[in-house]
Design an enzyme around this catalytic site. Structure first.
Site, PDB file in Angstrom:
ATOM      1  N   ASN A 353      54.421  50.008  82.213  1.00 25.36           N
ATOM      2  CA  ASN A 353      53.126  49.594  82.760  1.00 25.36           C
ATOM      3  C   ASN A 353      53.268  49.119  84.203  1.00 25.36           C
ATOM      4  OD1 ASN A 353      50.745  47.221  82.828  1.00 25.36           O
ATOM      5  ND2 ASN A 353      50.197  49.124  81.811  1.00 25.36           N
ATOM      6  N   GLY A 396      51.113  44.534  81.133  1.00 25.87           N
ATOM      7  CA  GLY A 396      51.925  44.417  82.329  1.00 25.87           C
ATOM      8  C   GLY A 396      51.101  44.365  83.599  1.00 25.87           C
ATOM      9  N   ARG A 398      49.896  46.632  85.627  1.00 21.81           N
ATOM     10  CA  ARG A 398      48.697  47.478  85.695  1.00 21.81           C
ATOM     11  C   ARG A 398      47.587  46.906  84.826  1.00 21.81           C
ATOM     12  NH1 ARG A 398      45.586  51.762  83.858  1.00 21.81           N
ATOM     13  NH2 ARG A 398      44.985  53.255  85.480  1.00 21.81           N
ATOM     14  N   CYS A 399      47.934  46.432  83.639  1.00 21.63           N
ATOM     15  CA  CYS A 399      46.933  45.846  82.748  1.00 21.63           C
ATOM     16  C   CYS A 399      46.227  44.653  83.394  1.00 21.63           C
ATOM     17  CB  CYS A 399      47.585  45.379  81.444  1.00 21.63           C
ATOM     18  SG  CYS A 399      48.236  46.694  80.399  1.00 21.63           S
ATOM     19  N   MET A 400      46.956  43.892  84.192  1.00 22.50           N
ATOM     20  CA  MET A 400      46.423  42.649  84.749  1.00 22.50           C
ATOM     21  C   MET A 400      45.605  42.856  86.013  1.00 22.50           C
ATOM     22  SD  MET A 400      49.429  39.809  84.273  1.00 22.50           S
ATOM     23  CE  MET A 400      50.554  40.597  85.441  1.00 22.50           C
TER      24      MET A 400
END
EC number: 3.5.3.6
Length: 411
Positions: A353, A396, A398-400
């Protein structure tokens, strides 16, 4: 009019991003409810905030404007003078059965300053915060040990999922699980009322009122013409086809969608947990999504005749990507170096990620040291951020992050 949202790739230099700093909602997770809230563990708030602040500062140090969801939502509510309307909608979607409790919550929350109200809604409201004098039978019969009138929203620091930037617009998403379904309401009010975003030319390609589910972790912008969207635990095939019809019919610029089928499980909940773009011709991939010979079921959606969608099935993902991006060679870099033990361990902690902030420059979690070193061997610049607590939420870098503006790639 220049749209306040402009994202035509996964790798163009990141200019503006939306984050959510972890708050009290993280401390309102308990062992009894954490699985229902989609957590496997309980982060330690002071450390997760410190780590998130370092993540945000890393982005600023690289020239990125950082905006915060909680601030934009409060500003939008005030700008639109919709505090009561927003609160009514939030309460209605919080599944509060008792009219007395709902009325008491409204009185309690609307008395707060707008930013305080937004943060309290995000954090959740405990039963010991409000003294309800007159109770109905439904209140007496409710679970007296349950500590919340309104559940916390601890997944909000994963801003990628409730909405996703796409070209000069975005999708505002119908989330899969009840624990996250209220989250997209914040981006909805921002797009409707914030002076920076409302009526400024950004298109809402898909709103949160759809029946079929879609989440931003499954939405990847490979180029100004090509999207990749995961068919996953969190995004349905039907929603992808619906979005394709809208994009193809409304001059979005997108001409092709690669619908990539991945395992439907918690460890691989979104496409970006197993597959991300990091350079013009390089991707991270978790070997766990590949079948014999590296095959992955991929469905190519393109405009057909009479407003129909043409769908072609392929299994050679590398070839599909080469053809779609018009590059002669392409590298899929395995998470954890493809090792049978390291790859699933580091994927569990979001080794795949990555967040690209420029072509060939990525932000990653420091704990995934095998994957990080592997990326460096392929010529990728890796910027590590601390992650002992951030990773407990199963997301990770990218998710955040929800990119709002990226520079266009040079042709």
């Amino acid at each position: 009019m220049t749209s306040p949202i402009h994202v035509n790739s996964e790798i163009g230099k990141l200019k503006t991003v939306l984050l959510k700093r972890p708050g009290k909602e993280v401390e309102n997770i308990t062992p009894d409810i954490m699985y229902r809230l989609l957590f496997d563990d309980i982060p330690y708030l002071p450390t997760i905030q410190k780590e998130h602040d370092q993540f945000a500062q890393t982005l600023r140090d690289n020239g990125v404007e950082v905006l915060y969801l909680e601030n934009l939502a409060a500003e939008a509510i005030d700008a639109g003078d919709v505090k009561e309307a927003f609160l009514d909608k939030m309460l209605n979607e919080s599944h509060i059965k008792s009219p007395q409790v709902q009325a008491a919550l409204k009185d309690y929350l609307i008395s707060m300053a707008t930013l305080d109200m937004v943060e309290k809604i995000m954090a959740g409201v405990r039963t010991n915060e409000i003294d309800i004098k007159s109770k109905a039978l439904i209140d007496v019969s409710a679970d007296g040990d349950y500590p919340f009138y309104m559940d916390p929203m601890p997944n909000l620091y994963f801003t990628r999922d409730p909405a996703a930037s796409m070209g000069d617009g975005l999708t505002i998403n119908k989330m899969t699980f009840e624990a996250r379904q209220r989250e997209s309401m914040f981006m909805e009010v921002i797009m409707q009322h914030h002076p920076r975003f409302a009526n400024q030319g950004a298109q809402v390609w898909r709103d949160r009122d759809h029946i079929d589910r879609m989440e931003g972790g499954d939405e990847l912008i490979l180029s100004d013409k090509v999207l990749a969207i995961g068919i996953s635990q969190r995004t349905s095939a039907q929603s992808i086809e619906e979005l394709a019809k809208v994009l193809f019919a409304n001059h979005s610029g997108f001409e092709k969608i690669l619908a990539i089928k991945i395992p439907h499980n918690h460890a691989m909940m979104h496409l970006d947990t197993v597959f991300t773009m990091i350079d013009y011709d390089k991707f991270t991939i978790h070997p766990g999504i590949q079948g014999a010979g590296g095959m992955v079921d991929t469905y190519i959606l393109e405009p057909g005749n009479n407003d129909e969608i043409k769908i072609t099935h392929q299994t050679d993902l590398e070839k599909v990507l080469r053809d779609a991006l018009e590059v002669p060679e392409l590298t899929l870099i395995p998470c954890g170096g493809g090792d049978a033990v390291v790859a699933p361990r580091e994927q569990w902690n979001d080794g795949s990620n990555t967040l690209a902030i420029a072509p060939g420059v990525v932000v990653t979690y420091d704990r995934n040291y095998v994957s990080n070193e592997n990326l460096r061997q392929y010529g990728i610049k890796v910027i590590e951020v601390p992650s002992s607590e951030l990773s407990r939420g199963r997301g990770g870098p990218r998710c955040m992050s929800m990119p709002l503006v990226r520079e266009d790639l040079k042709k």
